[in-house]
Design an enzyme around this catalytic site. Structure first.
Site, PDB file in Angstrom:
ATOM      1  N   CYS A  32       0.831  -1.211   0.000  1.00  0.00           N
ATOM      2  CA  CYS A  32       0.000   0.000   0.000  1.00  0.00           C
ATOM      3  C   CYS A  32       0.869   1.266   0.000  1.00  0.00           C
ATOM      4  O   CYS A  32       1.456   1.585  -1.024  1.00  0.00           O
ATOM      5  CB  CYS A  32      -0.994  -0.061   1.158  1.00  0.00           C
TER       6      CYS A  32
ATOM      7  N   HIS B 131      -3.213  -5.220   1.699  1.00  0.00           N
ATOM      8  CA  HIS B 131      -2.511  -5.571   2.940  1.00  0.00           C
ATOM      9  C   HIS B 131      -2.591  -7.079   3.182  1.00  0.00           C
ATOM     10  O   HIS B 131      -3.520  -7.535   3.859  1.00  0.00           O
ATOM     11  CB  HIS B 131      -3.146  -4.838   4.127  1.00  0.00           C
TER      12      HIS B 131
ATOM     13  N   GLU C  48      -0.784  -8.666   5.150  1.00  0.00           N
ATOM     14  CA  GLU C  48      -0.424  -8.899   6.560  1.00  0.00           C
ATOM     15  C   GLU C  48      -1.624  -8.816   7.494  1.00  0.00           C
ATOM     16  O   GLU C  48      -1.524  -9.169   8.660  1.00  0.00           O
ATOM     17  CB  GLU C  48       0.674  -7.905   6.991  1.00  0.00           C
TER      18      GLU C  48
HETATM   19  N1  GLN Z   1      -3.500   6.274   1.248  1.00  0.00           N
HETATM   20  C1  GLN Z   1      -2.224   6.068   1.866  1.00  0.00           C
HETATM   21  C2  GLN Z   1      -1.152   6.876   1.159  1.00  0.00           C
HETATM   22  O1  GLN Z   1      -1.397   7.419   0.139  1.00  0.00           O
HETATM   23  C3  GLN Z   1      -1.866   4.605   1.859  1.00  0.00           C
HETATM   24  C4  GLN Z   1      -2.840   3.835   2.693  1.00  0.00           C
HETATM   25  C5  GLN Z   1      -2.295   2.548   3.224  1.00  0.00           C
HETATM   26  O2  GLN Z   1      -1.109   2.323   3.273  1.00  0.00           O
HETATM   27  N2  GLN Z   1      -3.200   1.725   3.679  1.00  0.00           N
HETATM   28  O3  GLN Z   1      -0.073   6.971   1.621  1.00  0.00           O
END
Ligand code: GLN
Length: 197
Positions: free
Chosen positions: A74, A164, A166
């Site tokens: 992410c 994610h 994890e």
């Molecule tokens: N929206 C977050 C970002 O742009 C990432 C979100 C996440 O890691 N769950 O950094």
């Protein structure tokens, strides 16, 4: 495990369950002697600023050229991406993709789903303000998709997931990363020994 900000604890638990030794990386010196580095979810702007402040922007690319494997989830994927659509923020840019942040919507639009590997297997996945990959470079391999969009990609020893893994009990994505690290978890040793004739 990069532990500057964000959700690093669940990754450490996943590695623990796989029986591999891990440590928290807070300073560039902590990169010495490790085979792989996970960049967690969190806030990519914050983590990026800290990467810059603590000298990681120079040291991580050097370590990758010496064989360090990377896995970003992410926000971690955003930090690895070469381009971030509409945002001018500090990032590593080591993975030839363009991402669009928060492209599935705000926090309330977070969802659980499953992603499909290319061989048809599925893995449960949690998407939290996830990025969408808008461009894939020619060296980037798509490992898994969700609703026709690439969500798990790899370029050499760099792995990135927009979701994610994890936050579920499924360990297949972490297991895949361990293979990229050249590591051999207790569990994969057990699995492969069971394949011996
Ligand atoms: N929206 C977050 C970002 O742009 C990432 C979100 C996440 O890691 N769950 O950094």
């Amino acid at each position: 495990m990069l532990a500057l900000q964000g959700g690093f604890d669940p990754h450490l638990r996943a590695l623990d369950r796989l029986g591999v030794p891990s440590c928290k990386v807070l300073y560039v010196q902590d990169l010495e002697g490790i085979d792989g580095l996970i960049l967690p979810g969190g806030e990519s702007t914050t983590i990026g600023k800290m990467l810059a402040r603590f000298g990681f922007l120079e040291v991580i690319p050097q370590a990758v050229s010496r064989g360090l494997a990377l896995f970003g989830t992410c926000a971690g994927m955003i930090l690895l991406a070469r381009q971030i659509r509409h945002y001018d923020q500090v990032h590593l840019g080591l993975l030839d993709i363009e991402v669009e942040r928060n492209a599935y919507g705000p926090q309330v639009e977070s969802f659980e789903s499953s992603v499909r590997w290319r061989d048809g297997r599925t893995t449960p996945a949690v998407f939290i303000r996830a990025p969408i990959i808008r461009r894939l470079g020619p060296q980037v391999e798509v490992l898994a998709e969700q609703e026709g969009l690439p969500v798990l990609v790899r370029q050499d020893r760099i792995l990135a997931a927009s979701f994610h893994p994890e936050l579920t009990s499924d360990l297949s994505v972490h297991r895949y990363f361990l293979e990229l690290c050249g590591a051999d978890s207790q569990e994969t040793r057990r699995d492969s020994s069971s394949l011996q004739p």
